[in-house]
Design a protein around this motif. Structure first.
Motif, PDB file in Angstrom:
ATOM      1  N   ASP A 101       0.841  -1.204   0.000  1.00 22.88           N
ATOM      2  CA  ASP A 101       0.000   0.000   0.000  1.00 22.88           C
ATOM      3  C   ASP A 101       0.876   1.253   0.000  1.00 22.88           C
ATOM      4  OD1 ASP A 101      -2.339   1.400  -0.208  1.00 22.88           O
ATOM      5  OD2 ASP A 101      -3.077   0.947   1.789  1.00 22.88           O
ATOM      6  N   ASP A 102       0.222   2.373  -0.265  1.00 23.67           N
ATOM      7  CA  ASP A 102       0.961   3.631  -0.330  1.00 23.67           C
ATOM      8  C   ASP A 102       1.296   4.144   1.064  1.00 23.67           C
ATOM      9  OD1 ASP A 102      -1.734   4.141   0.232  1.00 23.67           O
ATOM     10  OD2 ASP A 102      -1.950   5.735  -1.259  1.00 23.67           O
ATOM     11  N   ILE A 103       0.304   4.093   1.969  1.00 20.26           N
ATOM     12  CA  ILE A 103       0.523   4.696   3.295  1.00 20.26           C
ATOM     13  C   ILE A 103      -0.319   3.993   4.349  1.00 20.26           C
ATOM     14  CG2 ILE A 103      -1.176   6.528   2.800  1.00 20.26           C
ATOM     15  CD1 ILE A 103       0.638   8.415   4.509  1.00 20.26           C
ATOM     16  N   LEU A 104       0.290   3.784   5.491  1.00 21.04           N
ATOM     17  CA  LEU A 104      -0.393   3.194   6.641  1.00 21.04           C
ATOM     18  C   LEU A 104      -0.700   4.333   7.611  1.00 21.04           C
ATOM     19  CD1 LEU A 104      -1.257   0.826   8.507  1.00 21.04           C
ATOM     20  CD2 LEU A 104       1.142   0.525   9.074  1.00 21.04           C
ATOM     21  N   GLU A 105      -2.005   4.607   7.760  1.00 18.07           N
ATOM     22  CA  GLU A 105      -2.390   5.717   8.617  1.00 18.07           C
ATOM     23  C   GLU A 105      -3.200   5.183   9.802  1.00 18.07           C
ATOM     24  OE1 GLU A 105      -3.418  10.196   7.530  1.00 18.07           O
ATOM     25  OE2 GLU A 105      -5.174   8.918   7.431  1.00 18.07           O
ATOM     26  N   SER A 106      -4.525   5.152   9.685  1.00 17.73           N
ATOM     27  CA  SER A 106      -5.320   4.555  10.771  1.00 17.73           C
ATOM     28  C   SER A 106      -5.063   3.054  10.864  1.00 17.73           C
ATOM     29  CB  SER A 106      -6.814   4.800  10.547  1.00 17.73           C
ATOM     30  OG  SER A 106      -7.318   3.941   9.549  1.00 17.73           O
ATOM     31  N   GLY A 107      -4.694   2.459   9.743  1.00 18.10           N
ATOM     32  CA  GLY A 107      -4.482   1.014   9.693  1.00 18.10           C
ATOM     33  C   GLY A 107      -5.726   0.248   9.269  1.00 18.10           C
ATOM     34  N   ARG A 108      -6.832   0.948   9.101  1.00 14.50           N
ATOM     35  CA  ARG A 108      -8.088   0.251   8.777  1.00 14.50           C
ATOM     36  C   ARG A 108      -8.021  -0.446   7.422  1.00 14.50           C
ATOM     37  NH1 ARG A 108     -10.710   5.217  10.571  1.00 14.50           N
ATOM     38  NH2 ARG A 108     -11.421   4.977  12.718  1.00 14.50           N
ATOM     39  N   THR A 109      -7.446   0.238   6.434  1.00 17.27           N
ATOM     40  CA  THR A 109      -7.393  -0.335   5.087  1.00 17.27           C
ATOM     41  C   THR A 109      -6.554  -1.609   5.073  1.00 17.27           C
ATOM     42  OG1 THR A 109      -7.502   1.912   4.212  1.00 17.27           O
ATOM     43  CG2 THR A 109      -6.845   0.181   2.679  1.00 17.27           C
ATOM     44  N   LEU A 110      -5.338  -1.521   5.604  1.00 19.09           N
ATOM     45  CA  LEU A 110      -4.447  -2.687   5.573  1.00 19.09           C
ATOM     46  C   LEU A 110      -4.947  -3.799   6.471  1.00 19.09           C
ATOM     47  CD1 LEU A 110      -0.992  -0.992   5.182  1.00 19.09           C
ATOM     48  CD2 LEU A 110      -1.838  -2.917   3.829  1.00 19.09           C
ATOM     49  N   PHE A 154      -0.567  15.883   5.359  1.00 16.59           N
ATOM     50  CA  PHE A 154      -1.171  15.277   4.178  1.00 16.59           C
ATOM     51  C   PHE A 154      -0.216  15.382   3.001  1.00 16.59           C
ATOM     52  CE2 PHE A 154      -4.047  14.532   0.686  1.00 16.59           C
ATOM     53  CZ  PHE A 154      -4.823  13.494   1.181  1.00 16.59           C
ATOM     54  N   VAL A 155       0.092  14.246   2.403  1.00 15.40           N
ATOM     55  CA  VAL A 155       1.077  14.217   1.315  1.00 15.40           C
ATOM     56  C   VAL A 155       0.463  13.686   0.022  1.00 15.40           C
ATOM     57  CG1 VAL A 155       3.092  14.001   2.816  1.00 15.40           C
ATOM     58  CG2 VAL A 155       1.886  11.928   2.073  1.00 15.40           C
ATOM     59  N   VAL A 156       1.072  14.055  -1.082  1.00 14.26           N
ATOM     60  CA  VAL A 156       0.638  13.582  -2.408  1.00 14.26           C
ATOM     61  C   VAL A 156       1.872  13.212  -3.234  1.00 14.26           C
ATOM     62  CG1 VAL A 156      -1.486  14.936  -2.511  1.00 14.26           C
ATOM     63  CG2 VAL A 156       0.654  15.925  -3.389  1.00 14.26           C
TER      64      VAL A 156
HETATM   65  P1  IMP Z   1      -5.791   4.105   6.668  1.00 20.39           P
HETATM   66  O1  IMP Z   1      -6.858   3.099   6.346  1.00 20.39           O
HETATM   67  O2  IMP Z   1      -6.282   5.206   7.554  1.00 20.39           O
HETATM   68  O3  IMP Z   1      -4.496   3.493   7.152  1.00 20.39           O
HETATM   69  O4  IMP Z   1      -5.512   4.915   5.353  1.00 20.39           O
HETATM   70  C1  IMP Z   1      -4.850   4.409   4.315  1.00 20.39           C
HETATM   71  C2  IMP Z   1      -5.293   5.126   3.046  1.00 20.39           C
HETATM   72  O5  IMP Z   1      -5.632   6.493   3.299  1.00 20.39           O
HETATM   73  C3  IMP Z   1      -4.152   5.149   2.091  1.00 20.39           C
HETATM   74  O6  IMP Z   1      -4.172   4.017   1.246  1.00 20.39           O
HETATM   75  C4  IMP Z   1      -4.354   6.440   1.348  1.00 20.39           C
HETATM   76  O7  IMP Z   1      -5.158   6.227   0.228  1.00 20.39           O
HETATM   77  C5  IMP Z   1      -5.107   7.344   2.288  1.00 20.39           C
HETATM   78  N1  IMP Z   1      -4.228   8.352   2.908  1.00 20.39           N
HETATM   79  C6  IMP Z   1      -3.838   8.422   4.193  1.00 20.39           C
HETATM   80  N2  IMP Z   1      -3.018   9.462   4.420  1.00 20.39           N
HETATM   81  C7  IMP Z   1      -2.885  10.068   3.214  1.00 20.39           C
HETATM   82  C8  IMP Z   1      -2.125  11.224   2.778  1.00 20.39           C
HETATM   83  O8  IMP Z   1      -1.391  11.899   3.520  1.00 20.39           O
HETATM   84  N3  IMP Z   1      -2.238  11.531   1.461  1.00 20.39           N
HETATM   85  C9  IMP Z   1      -3.000  10.825   0.588  1.00 20.39           C
HETATM   86  N4  IMP Z   1      -3.708   9.737   0.955  1.00 20.39           N
HETATM   87  C10 IMP Z   1      -3.651   9.373   2.257  1.00 20.39           C
END
Ligand code: IMP
Ligand code: MG
Length: 178
Positions: A101-110, A154-156
């Motif tokens: 994946d591109d980014i692990l943030e909340s972790g919900r997606t992964l 927030f990054v792109v």
């Molecule tokens: P999570 O489910 O909160 O971990 O979010 C993961 C998804 O949120 C990533 O696959 C991204 O698509 C999106 N996301 C989270 N942070 C950013 C950011 O800083 N820029 C763009 N997309 C983000």
């Protein structure tokens, strides 16, 4: 319409390139050669494309599949619910899966994606993510391979979007609305 923002480089093209090759060497050393990449769309497609070629150079021969998950919409904050928008084409039963994946943030997606392939009988599941924001975790999950740990901004670029724009940038940059 393309949002009016400024973008400041956070991670350069050269830094990305170096790190992707380092990650590929680590992955190739740890995991079976016969691994199944599951790239989460849309954000991971640029990272996945670079990573599989770096994996080839590092001696791996992965198969590749894609899954589109949703939750984000066009906003900068994620909603809580993850849905499968487009499912895998391949059977993951018995496979060693590397979730990309591109980014692990909340972790919900992964977390959702890993649970799904485990339920389908994957033999093992590891995670490679280009970026992580450590302060933002809502579920207990860590990536096995992380490109860069970044601040909560927030990054792109490099596949990451704002309102589905800026994925084409070859570097990763911080967005400021103007
Ligand atoms: P999570 O489910 O909160 O971990 O979010 C993961 C998804 O949120 C990533 O696959 C991204 O698509 C999106 N996301 C989270 N942070 C950013 C950011 O800083 N820029 C763009 N997309 C983000
Ligand atoms: Mg995304």
């Amino acid at each position: 319409m393309k949002p009016n923002v400024t973008i400041d480089t956070l991670i350069s093209v050269e830094q990305i390139d170096t790190r992707v090759h380092e990650l590929a060497k680590l992955i190739a050393a740890d995991m079976s050669k016969d691994l199944m990449i599951v790239a989460l769309l849309r954000g991971s497609f640029v990272f996945a494309a670079d990573l599989i070629r770096a994996l080839h150079l590092a001696g791996s021969a992965p198969q590749v599949d894609f899954m589109t998950l949703g939750s984000y919409g066009n906003a900068m904050e994620s909603s809580g619910t993850i849905t499968v928008i487009k499912d895998l084409a391949e059977n993951v039963q018995g496979r060693d899966v590397l979730m990309v994946d591109d980014i692990l943030e909340s972790g919900r997606t992964l977390s959702f994606a890993c649970n799904l392939v485990r339920e389908r009988g994957a033999h093992s599941v590891k995670i490679a993510t280009m970026l992580e924001k450590p302060g933002k975790r809502k579920v207990n999950i860590e990536a096995d391979y992380v490109g860069f740990t970044i601040e909560d901004k927030f990054v792109v670029g490099y596949g990451l979007d704002y309102a589905n724009y800026f994925r084409e940038l070859p570097f990763i940059g911080v967005v400021t609305l103007v």
